[in-house]
Design a protein around this motif. Structure first.
Motif, PDB file in Angstrom:
ATOM      1  N   SER A 185     -18.354  -7.068 -19.040  1.00  0.00           N
ATOM      2  CA  SER A 185     -18.954  -7.757 -17.902  1.00  0.00           C
ATOM      3  C   SER A 185     -19.001  -6.786 -16.730  1.00  0.00           C
ATOM      4  O   SER A 185     -18.192  -5.862 -16.641  1.00  0.00           O
ATOM      5  CB  SER A 185     -18.152  -9.008 -17.526  1.00  0.00           C
ATOM      6  OG  SER A 185     -16.882  -8.653 -17.024  1.00  0.00           O
ATOM      7  N   GLN A 186     -19.985  -6.991 -15.860  1.00  0.00           N
ATOM      8  CA  GLN A 186     -20.137  -6.128 -14.687  1.00  0.00           C
ATOM      9  C   GLN A 186     -20.030  -6.975 -13.430  1.00  0.00           C
ATOM     10  O   GLN A 186     -20.688  -8.013 -13.313  1.00  0.00           O
ATOM     11  CB  GLN A 186     -21.469  -5.387 -14.719  1.00  0.00           C
ATOM     12  CG  GLN A 186     -21.534  -4.414 -15.862  1.00  0.00           C
ATOM     13  CD  GLN A 186     -22.798  -3.570 -15.827  1.00  0.00           C
ATOM     14  OE1 GLN A 186     -23.385  -3.354 -14.789  1.00  0.00           O
ATOM     15  NE2 GLN A 186     -23.201  -3.075 -16.991  1.00  0.00           N
ATOM     16  N   GLU A 187     -19.183  -6.515 -12.506  1.00  0.00           N
ATOM     17  CA  GLU A 187     -18.952  -7.232 -11.264  1.00  0.00           C
ATOM     18  C   GLU A 187     -20.255  -7.386 -10.484  1.00  0.00           C
ATOM     19  O   GLU A 187     -21.028  -6.439 -10.355  1.00  0.00           O
ATOM     20  CB  GLU A 187     -17.939  -6.454 -10.416  1.00  0.00           C
ATOM     21  CG  GLU A 187     -17.554  -7.126  -9.119  1.00  0.00           C
ATOM     22  CD  GLU A 187     -16.586  -6.278  -8.332  1.00  0.00           C
ATOM     23  OE1 GLU A 187     -17.043  -5.494  -7.482  1.00  0.00           O
ATOM     24  OE2 GLU A 187     -15.375  -6.397  -8.575  1.00  0.00           O
ATOM     25  N   GLY A 188     -20.477  -8.589  -9.969  1.00  0.00           N
ATOM     26  CA  GLY A 188     -21.658  -8.827  -9.155  1.00  0.00           C
ATOM     27  C   GLY A 188     -22.924  -9.088  -9.947  1.00  0.00           C
ATOM     28  O   GLY A 188     -23.959  -9.367  -9.382  1.00  0.00           O
ATOM     29  N   GLU A 189     -22.854  -8.969 -11.249  1.00  0.00           N
ATOM     30  CA  GLU A 189     -24.020  -9.220 -12.098  1.00  0.00           C
ATOM     31  C   GLU A 189     -23.643 -10.281 -13.113  1.00  0.00           C
ATOM     32  O   GLU A 189     -22.515 -10.350 -13.566  1.00  0.00           O
ATOM     33  CB  GLU A 189     -24.458  -7.947 -12.833  1.00  0.00           C
ATOM     34  CG  GLU A 189     -24.921  -6.844 -11.917  1.00  0.00           C
ATOM     35  CD  GLU A 189     -25.355  -5.600 -12.685  1.00  0.00           C
ATOM     36  OE1 GLU A 189     -25.726  -5.721 -13.861  1.00  0.00           O
ATOM     37  OE2 GLU A 189     -25.311  -4.522 -12.089  1.00  0.00           O
ATOM     38  N   ASN A 190     -24.578 -11.095 -13.454  1.00  0.00           N
ATOM     39  CA  ASN A 190     -24.320 -12.121 -14.456  1.00  0.00           C
ATOM     40  C   ASN A 190     -24.675 -11.593 -15.840  1.00  0.00           C
ATOM     41  O   ASN A 190     -25.295 -12.265 -16.628  1.00  0.00           O
ATOM     42  CB  ASN A 190     -25.121 -13.393 -14.133  1.00  0.00           C
ATOM     43  CG  ASN A 190     -24.592 -14.591 -14.894  1.00  0.00           C
ATOM     44  OD1 ASN A 190     -23.483 -14.566 -15.405  1.00  0.00           O
ATOM     45  ND2 ASN A 190     -25.390 -15.627 -14.979  1.00  0.00           N
ATOM     46  N   GLN A 191     -24.314 -10.348 -16.084  1.00  0.00           N
ATOM     47  CA  GLN A 191     -24.639  -9.690 -17.350  1.00  0.00           C
ATOM     48  C   GLN A 191     -23.349  -9.480 -18.133  1.00  0.00           C
ATOM     49  O   GLN A 191     -22.478  -8.718 -17.738  1.00  0.00           O
ATOM     50  CB  GLN A 191     -25.310  -8.349 -17.085  1.00  0.00           C
ATOM     51  CG  GLN A 191     -25.676  -7.618 -18.345  1.00  0.00           C
ATOM     52  CD  GLN A 191     -26.281  -6.260 -18.066  1.00  0.00           C
ATOM     53  OE1 GLN A 191     -26.564  -5.918 -16.927  1.00  0.00           O
ATOM     54  NE2 GLN A 191     -26.451  -5.470 -19.099  1.00  0.00           N
ATOM     55  N   ARG A 192     -23.239 -10.184 -19.234  1.00  0.00           N
ATOM     56  CA  ARG A 192     -22.089 -10.041 -20.125  1.00  0.00           C
ATOM     57  C   ARG A 192     -22.627  -9.920 -21.530  1.00  0.00           C
ATOM     58  O   ARG A 192     -23.541 -10.647 -21.908  1.00  0.00           O
ATOM     59  CB  ARG A 192     -21.181 -11.260 -20.015  1.00  0.00           C
ATOM     60  CG  ARG A 192     -20.571 -11.389 -18.659  1.00  0.00           C
ATOM     61  CD  ARG A 192     -19.607 -12.539 -18.610  1.00  0.00           C
ATOM     62  NE  ARG A 192     -18.902 -12.483 -17.354  1.00  0.00           N
ATOM     63  CZ  ARG A 192     -18.839 -13.467 -16.494  1.00  0.00           C
ATOM     64  NH1 ARG A 192     -19.415 -14.603 -16.769  1.00  0.00           N
ATOM     65  NH2 ARG A 192     -18.188 -13.331 -15.374  1.00  0.00           N
ATOM     66  N   GLN A 193     -22.065  -8.983 -22.292  1.00  0.00           N
ATOM     67  CA  GLN A 193     -22.564  -8.849 -23.661  1.00  0.00           C
ATOM     68  C   GLN A 193     -21.548  -8.167 -24.562  1.00  0.00           C
ATOM     69  O   GLN A 193     -20.671  -7.439 -24.111  1.00  0.00           O
ATOM     70  CB  GLN A 193     -23.881  -8.098 -23.694  1.00  0.00           C
ATOM     71  CG  GLN A 193     -23.795  -6.629 -23.443  1.00  0.00           C
ATOM     72  CD  GLN A 193     -25.151  -5.964 -23.643  1.00  0.00           C
ATOM     73  OE1 GLN A 193     -26.149  -6.609 -23.887  1.00  0.00           O
ATOM     74  NE2 GLN A 193     -25.185  -4.661 -23.535  1.00  0.00           N
ATOM     75  N   LYS A 232     -19.979   0.459  -9.199  1.00  0.00           N
ATOM     76  CA  LYS A 232     -19.978  -0.654 -10.143  1.00  0.00           C
ATOM     77  C   LYS A 232     -18.586  -0.811 -10.720  1.00  0.00           C
ATOM     78  O   LYS A 232     -17.915   0.181 -11.006  1.00  0.00           O
ATOM     79  CB  LYS A 232     -20.923  -0.377 -11.317  1.00  0.00           C
ATOM     80  CG  LYS A 232     -22.348  -0.654 -11.073  1.00  0.00           C
ATOM     81  CD  LYS A 232     -23.096  -0.531 -12.386  1.00  0.00           C
ATOM     82  CE  LYS A 232     -24.563  -0.725 -12.209  1.00  0.00           C
ATOM     83  NZ  LYS A 232     -25.268  -0.669 -13.484  1.00  0.00           N
TER      84      LYS A 232
END
Length: 141
Positions: A67-75, A42
């Motif tokens: 943010s995490q590469e390849g995931e649309n998860q940002r917080q 990751k």
């Protein structure tokens, strides 16, 4: 609250201890000998924010946007160390972790305690956190 129901409140704490490793390949080889393998890689990018002068980091409080590469998860995430959190005497620091809009609201509350302003609960958003503090570092791991 209805009869028989209970309220559960979860707090997340991160316990972190740092180790000095002179040669990472030795550790990697030992893990391979134990049958360990890399199952997934990751990439996370963290933007760290603070005021000028630094109000948060001088109090062991860390506001980041992850943010995490390849995931649309940002917080947004806020990590709080210090006197209100258990500090172990062996080099281990325990941090309280707060995520999402709660992290932004807590950050604004902390900052307002040093400016004698009341935090605006309706302003607890990504834009208000960015306005209160600016990015001082970007780390990709």
């Amino acid at each position: 609250m209805a009869s028989g129901s209970t309220s559960t409140s979860k707090q997340t704490f991160e316990v972190e201890q740092k180790f000095i490793i002179s040669d990472p390949t030795v550790i990697e080889n030992q893990l391979k000998e134990l049958g360990m393998r890399l199952s997934k890689k990751k990439v996370m990018v963290d933007w760290y924010f603070d005021t000028e002068p630094p109000t948060l980091s001088l109090r062991d409080v860390w506001l980041r946007y992850r943010s995490q590469e390849g995931e649309n998860q940002r917080q947004w995430e806020l990590k709080k160390g210090g006197s209100d959190v258990n500090m172990a005497g062996n080099g281990t620091t325990v941090y309280q972790e707060i995520e999402g809009n709660d992290a932004v609201h807590e950050c604004l509350k902390i900052l307002s305690s040093f400016t004698n302003e009341k935090p605006d609960a309706t302003a607890a958003s990504s834009s208000s956190a960015a306005a209160a503090a600016s990015s001082f570092g970007i780390i990709s791991t």
